[in-house]
Write a protein that holds these residues in place. Structure first.
Motif: not given
Length: 374
Positions: A88-101, A105-110, A112-119
């Motif tokens: 599992p891999m993701w990228i987050f910015d200085t505001h701690l928002k996940i901007i790429r996944v 990671a989608i499979s492991k954490y359950g 969807s891609r859009s849900e992940f990118l809103s976290l």
């Protein structure tokens, strides 16, 4: 040499080469062409400029298109490498928002891609770990950073343990952190279960009175329980430690015997022996010792484990029962002789009473004798 391989270096070098060649040879070519076709000098200079611009434009277009395609291929390769990475891999910015996944990671954490990118990265951690997360982020230095094992929360609420590795990157012109989360939950749970099992086994082993010890092919101790340690300390005056040679821990008069036992078990033989120690029967100590070879998957003996049980009380009890049985046999034998004589007298007197010509006095005398024998 690497400098010459860069696209900007190649383009500049080609432009310099063509420009130099044009400056050196173009005047001679145009002079020759004007003589052949009758161009005026002003027209020749115009044609020269237009031709130069056209050639340079076409070459620049070709080179830019070529390197743009190469950059696009590189981008797609890196994108595919990120998206298809098994961890599992993701990228987050200085505001701690996940901007790429990525897909793992989608499979492991359950999510969807859009849900992940809103976290944010706070949303995938237990609430009690958020303060520690902020403190850790303040200490992260540029470059590769091993953040250790963290608890993460999946969409269904399950807690997993992830080994976190980060690296700072620039993504879409923004400073970000690339995160790889290696799930170690099964490994940690198995380790905890193994530790609990080892602790339970250690408690059992160290609370038994039986002596337990193991050693390798060099006769060096690899493990032992408290009972063995206490026995060696009492009999030899030594406190054993892992790696000690067993030869140091035997009485001098029994060293040869123990060496024979160890040689047998290291040859792969499983056997049990009875050993007795002591000057007299009353002070002797009796032990039942079992020798078990340790054999690996390749069938090679790598060492042995031994179990010694004190059977002194058992031996004494068996000896006591044996003595009692002997005494009972002697009593029974003696009593059988004492009973045999009066029984024989009674049987003889009864035969006399069966006689036809016996008198009354004889009958009375026989009865008196029967009473006496009884």
């Amino acid at each position: 040499m690497r400098f010459l391989q860069k696209p900007e270096t190649k383009v500049s070098f080609i432009f310099l080469l063509l420009s130099s060649c044009w400056i050196i040879f173009s005047d001679k070519l145009l002079l020759r062409a004007s003589q052949v076709f009758g161009f005026k000098e002003s027209e020749a200079q115009t044609i020269k400029g237009l031709f130069y611009i056209t050639i340079i434009t076409l070459i620049l277009f070709y080179l830019i298109k070529k390197y743009s395609r190469q950059l696009q291929r590189n981008y797609e390769e890196y994108r595919d490498m990120f998206d298809s990475h098994p961890a599992p891999m993701w990228i987050f910015d200085t505001h701690l928002k996940i901007i790429r996944v990525n897909d793992a990671a989608i499979s492991k954490y359950g999510y969807s891609r859009s849900e992940f990118l809103s976290l944010s990265i706070q949303d995938i951690r237990p609430q009690e770990d958020v303060d520690l997360l902020h403190k850790t982020l303040q200490t992260i230095t540029p470059g590769l950073h091993e953040a250790g094992i963290w608890r993460h929360k999946k969409k269904n609420g399950d807690i997993i343990f992830a080994n976190i590795t980060t690296h700072d990157i620039t993504y879409n012109g923004v400073r970000c952190l690339l995160v790889m989360a290696d799930d170690l939950t099964n490994l940690i749970v198995a380790k905890e279960q193994l530790q609990a099992s080892e602790l339970s086994l250690s408690i059992i082993i160290n609370n038994t009175k039986d002596l337990i010890w193991s050693f390798d092919n060099a006769l060096r101790l690899t493990a032992f329980n408290n009972a063995f340690s206490n026995a060696v300390k009492t009999t030899c005056g030594l406190l054993p430690a892992e790696g000690d040679l067993l030869n140091r821990m035997q009485f001098s008069e029994s060293t040869h015997t123990w060496q024979h036992y160890y040689s047998r078990v290291l040859s792969g033989e499983l056997f049990t022996v009875l050993n007795s120690y002591g000057a007299t029967a009353q002070t002797s100590t009796h032990s039942e010792i079992t020798f078990n070879p340790i054999i690996n998957d390749n069938g090679k003996v790598t060492g042995a484990v031994c179990f010694a049980r004190d059977i002194t009380q058992k031996q004494k009890q068996e000896e006591k029962i044996k003595n009692q049985n002997t005494a009972l046999k002697e009593i029974a034998f003696s009593n059988s002789h004492l009973l045999r004589r009066p029984l024989s007298n009674i049987l003889g007197l009864l035969n006399i009473l069966d006689e036809k010509n016996i008198t009354e006095d004889m009958t009375k005398e026989a009865i008196d004798h029967i009473k006496l024998s009884a």
